[in-house]
Enzyme design. Structure first.
Site, PDB file in Angstrom:
ATOM      1  N   CYS A 175     -16.311   8.444   1.839  1.00 15.71           N
ATOM      2  CA  CYS A 175     -15.931   7.338   2.721  1.00 15.71           C
ATOM      3  C   CYS A 175     -15.336   7.864   4.021  1.00 15.71           C
ATOM      4  O   CYS A 175     -14.447   8.721   4.011  1.00 15.71           O
ATOM      5  CB  CYS A 175     -14.933   6.440   1.997  1.00 15.71           C
ATOM      6  SG  CYS A 175     -14.331   5.065   2.996  1.00 15.71           S
ATOM      7  N   CYS A 199     -26.321 -10.473  -2.292  1.00 21.18           N
ATOM      8  CA  CYS A 199     -26.139  -9.708  -1.054  1.00 21.18           C
ATOM      9  C   CYS A 199     -25.688  -8.279  -1.346  1.00 21.18           C
ATOM     10  O   CYS A 199     -24.771  -8.042  -2.131  1.00 21.18           O
ATOM     11  CB  CYS A 199     -25.105 -10.406  -0.175  1.00 21.18           C
ATOM     12  SG  CYS A 199     -24.756  -9.554   1.374  1.00 21.18           S
ATOM     13  N   ASP A 210       0.831  -1.194   0.000  1.00 15.34           N
ATOM     14  CA  ASP A 210       0.000   0.000   0.000  1.00 15.34           C
ATOM     15  C   ASP A 210       0.871   1.251   0.000  1.00 15.34           C
ATOM     16  O   ASP A 210       0.572   2.238   0.665  1.00 15.34           O
ATOM     17  CB  ASP A 210      -0.910  -0.008   1.237  1.00 15.34           C
ATOM     18  CG  ASP A 210      -2.040   1.012   1.146  1.00 15.34           C
ATOM     19  OD1 ASP A 210      -2.369   1.425   0.030  1.00 15.34           O
ATOM     20  OD2 ASP A 210      -2.564   1.395   2.207  1.00 15.34           O
ATOM     21  N   CYS A 242     -20.607 -13.345  -3.828  1.00 13.93           N
ATOM     22  CA  CYS A 242     -21.453 -12.371  -3.119  1.00 13.93           C
ATOM     23  C   CYS A 242     -22.932 -12.635  -3.363  1.00 13.93           C
ATOM     24  O   CYS A 242     -23.785 -12.195  -2.584  1.00 13.93           O
ATOM     25  CB  CYS A 242     -21.111 -10.943  -3.559  1.00 13.93           C
ATOM     26  SG  CYS A 242     -19.556 -10.315  -2.893  1.00 13.93           S
ATOM     27  N   CYS A 297     -20.519  -7.890   6.565  1.00 15.95           N
ATOM     28  CA  CYS A 297     -20.326  -8.892   5.508  1.00 15.95           C
ATOM     29  C   CYS A 297     -20.417 -10.310   6.073  1.00 15.95           C
ATOM     30  O   CYS A 297     -19.661 -10.668   6.982  1.00 15.95           O
ATOM     31  CB  CYS A 297     -18.972  -8.686   4.835  1.00 15.95           C
ATOM     32  SG  CYS A 297     -18.614  -9.929   3.554  1.00 15.95           S
ATOM     33  N   CYS A 342     -23.172  -4.646   2.403  1.00 15.61           N
ATOM     34  CA  CYS A 342     -22.127  -3.629   2.536  1.00 15.61           C
ATOM     35  C   CYS A 342     -22.579  -2.284   1.980  1.00 15.61           C
ATOM     36  O   CYS A 342     -22.252  -1.225   2.529  1.00 15.61           O
ATOM     37  CB  CYS A 342     -20.845  -4.083   1.854  1.00 15.61           C
ATOM     38  SG  CYS A 342     -21.016  -4.463   0.092  1.00 15.61           S
TER      39      CYS A 342
END
Length: 372
Positions: free
Chosen positions: A226, A203, A146, A200, A260, A206
């Site tokens: 966010c 669903c 990252d 997923c 989740c 999230c």
């Protein structure tokens, strides 16, 4: 002399010894991801993270970022603190979500309560690179955690680490999404890992739970909304319309991961590095707001929180105090902190040296006036 088919299993064994949870291999042709990246940047969804646009499409071109790269070794490392109750009856997700119902308590994202993951993964990725070089001879490589223009989620998905969930994070059937990612760009050709299928289904948990509706569509995140971006990456004033939605989240946000279903399979870390540091979980906002800069630096030494600095730390907590104050004066519960204590904490920084902090304190105090 190692052949590539023999080397990968050996690398996986070395990686496990270093605390990694899984190793995969991806190729360097990410051209299929370029249109999506270009569109995301063009819409400005990266906000103030100018570094994401600075390198253009080089993010999707490993061989341009590190000339000579022909394969990318991907790694993931589980990060839930070792004492986390990952099995019923005290499921860790429910315990974390319960913090949201205690407005007077400051919430720091689970990943940030221990040692800075950049340091942990980078050191161990380099150690893994050294072991590979010792086995195969001179190795052109570069490690990332990252820390550079790398499409790490794309690389992880292509190398079998998991699939991209609707929240854009990588999901693994055996580990959920509570893990860090890292990469080693290498100049040797290795057999690519098989990607996995998505699971997923229908669903949308999230998307539905996101406090600021930052997930504007499946696999589409507007970082400017966010809470993780607002509390960590964003340096200026937090938009007024988003402040009430932040609740008591003062560094990051885990909501989309907590809800989740796959995270019931999340695994605890095998390393002590990610254990919770005393003072960063379950603390009252009024206590955290009282930290002077020296205390902030001491309490966050070696951790990821230090990177935002004391000023932004106070900015974030001021917003949370305002939200707790609003909860208290409207007859709710402020998580053990009464309105008087919240007001006193805010008044202690009305004349703070930082204009940014002063403005957020003024907003927080106005939450009292608006409802009294």
């Amino acid at each position: 002399m190692w052949c590539s088919s023999q080397l990968v299993p050996q690398v996986q064994e070395w990686a496990r010894e270093l605390g990694f949870s899984q190793i995969g291999v991806a190729g360097v042709d990410l051209s299929a991801a370029e249109p999506g990246l270009a569109a995301w940047l063009a819409q400005g969804f990266h906000g103030d993270m100018h570094y994401m646009a600075a390198h253009g499409l080089k993010r999707a071109r490993p061989a341009e970022l590190v000339p000579g790269t022909v394969s990318v070794i991907t790694a993931r490392m589980d990060y839930l603190p070792r004492h986390t109750p990952v099995r019923a009856p005290q499921a860790w997700q429910a315990l974390e979500l319960a913090r949201l119902a205690r407005p007077g308590e400051g919430i720091v994202s689970v990943y940030a309560r221990g040692r800075d993951y950049h340091k942990v993964l980078r050191t161990r990725l380099q150690a893994l690179s050294d072991r590979i070089a010792a086995a195969v001879g001179p190795l052109g490589h570069r490690v990332f955690t990252d820390s550079a223009p790398v499409l790490e989620c794309e690389l992880a998905a292509r190398s079998g680490q998991g699939w991209r969930g609707r929240h854009t994070l990588v999901l693994n059937r055996e580990a959920g999404s509570m893990f860090f990612l890292g990469e080693i760009y290498v100049d040797i050709a290795l057999p690519e890992s098989e990607p996995v299928t998505a699971h997923c289904g229908s669903c949308t948990a999230c998307i539905d739970i996101c406090p600021t509706q930052a997930i504007i569509a499946p696999h589409r995140l507007d970082a400017r909304r966010c809470i993780s971006y607002l509390t960590i990456e964003h340096a200026g004033p937090i938009p007024l319309e988003l402040r009430p939605l932040m609740g008591n989240r003062i560094y990051g946000c885990d909501d989309c991961q907590l809800i989740c279903p796959w995270n019931k399979f999340a695994q605890v870390s095998r390393l002590p590095d990610f254990d919770e540091r005393q003072g960063l979980a379950g603390q009252q906002l009024v206590h955290l707001f009282a930290w002077d800069e020296a205390t902030f630096l001491r309490m966050t030494e070696g951790g990821p929180i230090r990177r935002i600095g004391h000023e932004r730390w106070l900015r974030n907590i001021a917003v949370a105090l305002g939200n707790a104050l609003r909860a208290a004066v409207t007859g709710g519960d402020a998580g053990g902190a009464d309105a008087l204590a919240l007001r006193a904490a805010l008044h202690s920084r009305v004349a703070d040296k930082s204009a940014l902090v002063r403005e957020h304190v003024a907003w927080a105090l106005a939450q009292d006036a608006a409802w009294s």
